[in-house]
Design a protein around this motif. Structure first.
Motif, PDB file in Angstrom:
ATOM      1  N   GLY A  12      -8.616 -18.714   4.966  1.00  0.00           N
ATOM      2  CA  GLY A  12      -9.218 -17.671   5.787  1.00  0.00           C
ATOM      3  C   GLY A  12      -9.554 -16.410   5.024  1.00  0.00           C
ATOM      4  O   GLY A  12     -10.144 -15.490   5.583  1.00  0.00           O
ATOM      5  N   GLY A  13      -9.219 -16.349   3.736  1.00  0.00           N
ATOM      6  CA  GLY A  13      -9.500 -15.166   2.930  1.00  0.00           C
ATOM      7  C   GLY A  13      -9.601 -15.529   1.464  1.00  0.00           C
ATOM      8  O   GLY A  13      -9.938 -16.658   1.102  1.00  0.00           O
ATOM      9  N   LEU A  14      -9.309 -14.571   0.616  1.00  0.00           N
ATOM     10  CA  LEU A  14      -9.378 -14.755  -0.825  1.00  0.00           C
ATOM     11  C   LEU A  14      -8.104 -14.235  -1.466  1.00  0.00           C
ATOM     12  O   LEU A  14      -7.324 -13.510  -0.846  1.00  0.00           O
ATOM     13  N   GLY A  15      -7.906 -14.575  -2.742  1.00  0.00           N
ATOM     14  CA  GLY A  15      -6.751 -14.064  -3.471  1.00  0.00           C
ATOM     15  C   GLY A  15      -5.747 -15.145  -3.781  1.00  0.00           C
ATOM     16  O   GLY A  15      -6.068 -16.344  -3.804  1.00  0.00           O
ATOM     17  N   CYS A  16      -4.503 -14.728  -4.004  1.00  0.00           N
ATOM     18  CA  CYS A  16      -3.483 -15.691  -4.426  1.00  0.00           C
ATOM     19  C   CYS A  16      -2.109 -15.299  -3.909  1.00  0.00           C
ATOM     20  O   CYS A  16      -1.720 -14.128  -3.905  1.00  0.00           O
ATOM     21  N   PHE A  17      -1.388 -16.309  -3.463  1.00  0.00           N
ATOM     22  CA  PHE A  17       0.034 -16.221  -3.139  1.00  0.00           C
ATOM     23  C   PHE A  17       0.718 -17.222  -4.058  1.00  0.00           C
ATOM     24  O   PHE A  17       0.571 -18.435  -3.890  1.00  0.00           O
ATOM     25  N   GLY A  18       1.416 -16.730  -5.073  1.00  0.00           N
ATOM     26  CA  GLY A  18       1.997 -17.598  -6.084  1.00  0.00           C
ATOM     27  C   GLY A  18       3.428 -17.197  -6.411  1.00  0.00           C
ATOM     28  O   GLY A  18       3.955 -16.201  -5.918  1.00  0.00           O
ATOM     29  N   ALA A  19       4.064 -17.997  -7.294  1.00  0.00           N
ATOM     30  CA  ALA A  19       5.469 -17.772  -7.621  1.00  0.00           C
ATOM     31  C   ALA A  19       5.718 -18.092  -9.093  1.00  0.00           C
ATOM     32  O   ALA A  19       4.991 -18.872  -9.714  1.00  0.00           O
TER      33      ALA A  19
END
Length: 275
Positions: free
Chosen positions: A257-264
């Motif tokens: 639904g959007g852009l970018g990153c959720f990471g670990a």
């Protein structure tokens, strides 16, 4: 003369084929762009900005932060709602979660004027600790170049992704501290085709300072990354906006639904005293 005549004829033919085109450019809706990277021992922080559509709005000269979003963070059982605060970051005021290795976490957000987003990532199981640093020192002087490299054993099982960073920390005779980062040709590595083998970086380099150091430390960081952190940052490294000959590059995104990153990532830090 014959070649000159052919060149002029070619130019006239191309100019005669030129037409003005009235093309309707595609329209896109604004979206949220998310930046969130979690690691054990650090609080959860989320930055959300508004992505301005490319074709149906004039360019903006500053970042437009989203502050009115409802942002949730969950481990699948418990959920915390983050609060917007200093440095344009959403944070968990109660520090509900202690980020754990091997755990999957979920991020979601909604805003009155933007589409909702959601994403998830899994923290790597372990950090690499079995690695060595090679440091090559030259003569001390303002034009000297110092090199270093790292080598470590690939973690067993699965696909593993790594990032390296290093700094040279000098304490000078006059008491102040100078910090310089080593520049690597690439800071990102994986174990594709070399499962369980040793992985070695190329040389990282840094120039000497003009002042003589009293003490010197090499601080190196080896990050075990999840695939989202790895692919996003690698795409950032590959993206070069100022090179007119570079090919177009799409930044990696795992935000639905959007852009970018959720990471670990999990970080191991080593400190080598040179003198």
């Amino acid at each position: 003369m014959k070649n000159l005549a052919l060149g002029i004829l070619a130019i006239l033919m191309m100019s005669s084929c030129t037409r003005e085109a009235d093309i309707e450019l595609p329209k896109t809706d604004p979206k949220m762009a998310v930046s969130c990277f979690i690691t054990p021992g650090a609080p959860v922080e989320v930055v959300i900005t508004k992505v301005v559509p490319l074709y149906n709005a004039p360019p903006v000269s500053s970042i437009e932060y989203v502050h009115d979003a409802v942002v949730g963070f969950s481990d699948g059982n418990d959920t915390a709602y983050l609060v917007y605060g200093a440095n344009h970051r959403f944070r968990d005021p109660l520090n509900t979660f202690q980020i754990r290795q091997g755990q999957t976490y979920y991020l979601f957000a909604s805003s009155p004027s933007l589409p909702s987003i959601r994403s998830f990532c899994t923290v790597p199981d372990s950090a690499v600790s079995d690695y060595t640093v090679s440091y090559q020192a030259g003569l001390e002087g303002p034009d000297s170049v110092f090199n270093m490299s790292m080598k470590w054993q690939d973690l067993p099982g699965g696909s593993n992704y790594y990032r390296v960073q290093a700094e040279r920390i000098d304490t000078m005779e006059l008491g102040f501290v100078s910090a310089n980062s080593f520049g690597f040709n690439t800071s990102y590595y994986n174990d594709f085709g070399r499962e369980g083998e040793q992985i070695q970086t190329g040389l990282g380099s840094v120039y000497s300072t003009a002042d003589k150091a009293k003490h010197r430390w090499i601080i190196s960081f080896l990050l075990t990354c999840d695939v989202n952190y790895f692919r996003y940052h690698l795409s950032l490294e590959s993206f070069t906006e100022i090179n007119p000959f570079s090919e177009p590059t799409s930044l990696y995104s795992n935000i639905e639904g959007g852009l970018g990153c959720f990471g670990a990532y999990v970080q191991y830090t080593d400190k080598l005293k040179v003198f």
